[in-house]
Design an enzyme around this catalytic site. Structure first.
Site, short mmCIF file in Angstrom:
data_model
loop_
_atom_site.label_atom_id
_atom_site.label_comp_id
_atom_site.label_asym_id
_atom_site.label_seq_id
_atom_site.Cartn_x
_atom_site.Cartn_y
_atom_site.Cartn_z
N GLU A 135 24.01 2.26 -38.32
CA GLU A 135 25.05 2.23 -39.36
C GLU A 135 25.06 3.50 -40.21
O GLU A 135 26.13 4.01 -40.58
CB GLU A 135 24.81 1.01 -40.27
CG GLU A 135 25.83 0.83 -41.38
CD GLU A 135 27.22 0.52 -40.86
OE1 GLU A 135 27.40 -0.52 -40.21
OE2 GLU A 135 28.14 1.34 -41.10
N GLY A 188 24.99 22.67 -55.13
CA GLY A 188 24.18 21.81 -54.25
C GLY A 188 25.02 20.88 -53.39
O GLY A 188 24.49 19.96 -52.76
N LYS A 219 30.58 12.26 -35.70
CA LYS A 219 30.95 10.96 -36.28
C LYS A 219 32.21 10.40 -35.60
O LYS A 219 32.31 9.21 -35.33
CB LYS A 219 31.14 11.10 -37.78
CG LYS A 219 29.83 11.41 -38.52
CD LYS A 219 30.07 11.86 -39.95
CE LYS A 219 28.76 12.13 -40.67
NZ LYS A 219 28.94 12.79 -41.98
N1 HSE Z 1 26.53 16.65 -44.35
C1 HSE Z 1 27.23 15.42 -44.39
C2 HSE Z 1 28.40 15.52 -45.37
C3 HSE Z 1 26.39 14.24 -44.80
O1 HSE Z 1 28.63 16.55 -45.99
O2 HSE Z 1 29.09 14.53 -45.50
C4 HSE Z 1 25.56 13.68 -43.71
O3 HSE Z 1 26.34 13.20 -42.65
#
Ligand code: HSE
Length: 435
Positions: A132, A190, A208
């Site tokens: 998940e 950040g 994804k």
């Molecule tokens: N680096 C990803 C983002 C988070 O900026 O959403 C981890 O999947």
């Protein structure tokens, strides 16, 4: 592997960074509550990290640098993998699954490219594979796709699945600044990694998208099947062109089930910047938040929104999976297996129907609009709307098309750019959320 009532579920934690340390904290602080929900105590019996001496905060007797041995240890029931990357994690998880351990992972790159062999290994041992946290952090999304919507037919999944790029695009929209200076600011605050490539070039979102498409369309889709464009070429002009038309620019992962004129079905999976109307719910998702919009035949439209990254939010998804695995062990069942029976082909991007917005600076003389329109007609692209604004001797011309194969739209734009009457192609971007 089933468990008798009261016997602890023994967890090996691989990786103890931002997410792993939150998983360890929550497992300790909420031990009683989680045991009640899972039907058995859930206990960490080993933590594999690269440098145990760098973790004075963790119980020293649990630490090891030998992940390969921990994953096959007789004392382990479940592996929680929060290391990331493909190798050596793939080897560890395959070894663990073969040794009868269930796996909970947040590893999108691994799942996007190797889910088939991981599922096969899980099936061979009769254990669970949950992931998940690999897509959209805290947002419950994969379980709804795999389980809640298992009786429906999903036709489209479209979402903001990368917080870094959404933060940058939102900031560009707010300040009017360009891409490079906004990326620098995001790094300073950040919100962007020291090496932002995976995020800004769309690799993270493409992994994804592959996972979302595989689950939604019961078809194996890997990251290399996903058409990918990042945000590095999005300009302040693109954002202001979108604003003028009542649209926002977003980097979307788009997974669609499409049918050609002969009724043959395929899937289109892509990641690229788009203009979407401000009235669309995805246009209002700003900052580092994620949101995913799902369309299914019977359910209609669904929207999932929340934090897509961060220690505690991602740990929430990991713990949800861990409780699910524990419940399955206590109850003697298994979670959902791979569902790839539809085996639909992946449609190449060039054949995928898309819509374009094209903004041009053109000479303000007779016949220019006709010349531009002729190029669209020559490529079989139908125009949906045209807007013109005069600016002394030049005019700003905005064309929005109907759906056409992406390759036809690309060639149209290439040819228009060569017309003598076209001074500048100010902005070209695909349009979504209006059909
Ligand atoms: N680096 C990803 C983002 C988070 O900026 O959403 C981890 O999947």
């Amino acid at each position: 592997m089933s468990k008798k009532d009261g016997q602890p579920i023994r967890v090996a934690l691989l990786g103890c960074g931002t997410v792993g340390s939150e998983v360890a904290r929550l497992l300790t602080e909420q031990a009683g509550e989680l045991a009640a929900r899972a039907g058995a105590p859930v206990e960490i019996v080993g933590i594999a990290v690269r440098r145990p001496d760098k973790h004075p905060e963790l119980p020293q007797d649990l630490l090891t640098s030998d992940a390969a041995s921990l994953v096959v240890s007789e004392n382990v029931d479940v592996i929680v993998e929060l290391v990331g990357g493909i190798e050596p994690v793939r080897e560890w998880l395959l070894a663990g699954l073969k040794a009868g351990k269930s796996v909970v992972t947040a590893n999108k790159a691994l799942l996007a490219d190797h889910s088939a062999e991981l599922f096969e290994a899980a099936d061979a041992s009769g254990v669970d594979l949950y992931f998940e946290a690999s897509v959209a952090g805290a947002i419950p999304l994969l379980r709804p796709l795999r389980e809640s919507l298992a009786g429906d037919r999903i036709t489209r999944v479209m979402g903001i699945v990368n917080g870094t790029t959404n933060f940058i695009l939102s900031a560009m929209d707010e300040t009017g600044a360009g891409y490079s200076e906004t990326l620098d600011e995001a790094s300073r605050l950040g919100y962007a990694e020291a090496d932002p490539t995976a995020d800004v070039d769309g690799y993270d979102a493409a992994s994804k998208a592959a996972i979302l498409a595989s689950l939604s369309f019961h078809t194996r889709v890997t990251a290399s099947d996903v058409h990918r464009e990042g945000i590095a070429d999005v300009t302040a002009s693109d954002i202001s062109a979108a604003r003028l038309l009542g649209r926002a620019v977003k980097l979307l992962a788009i997974c669609e089930r499409v049918r050609d004129d002969n009724g043959v079905e395929s899937v289109s999976v892509r990641v690229h910047p788009v203009m979407i109307p401000l009235s669309h719910q995805l246009a209002r998702v700003n900052g580092a938040f994620n949101a995913v919009y799902v369309e299914a035949d019977a359910a209609g439209e669904l929207m999932f929104y929340g934090q897509g990254a961060g220690g505690a939010p991602t740990a929430s998804a990991v713990l949800g999976d861990l409780v699910a695995v524990a419940r399955n062990m206590v109850g003697g069942g298994r979670g959902p297996r791979e569902s790839a029976h539809a085996a639909l082909p992946v449609r190449p991007m060039g054949q995928t129907p898309t819509r374009y917005h094209v903004s041009l600076d053109v000479a303000d003389i007779a016949g220019v609009l006709a010349q531009v329109a002729q190029v669209f007609a020559d490529h079989g692209v139908s125009i949906a709307a045209v807007r013109q604004r005069d600016r002394h001797s030049t005019a700003s011309l905005v064309v929005i098309t109907h759906l056409a194969p992406d390759a036809a739209l690309q060639s149209t734009v290439d040819e228009i750019a060569k017309l003598d009457v076209v001074h500048e192609v100010v902005s070209v971007m695909r349009v979504e959320g209006e059909d």
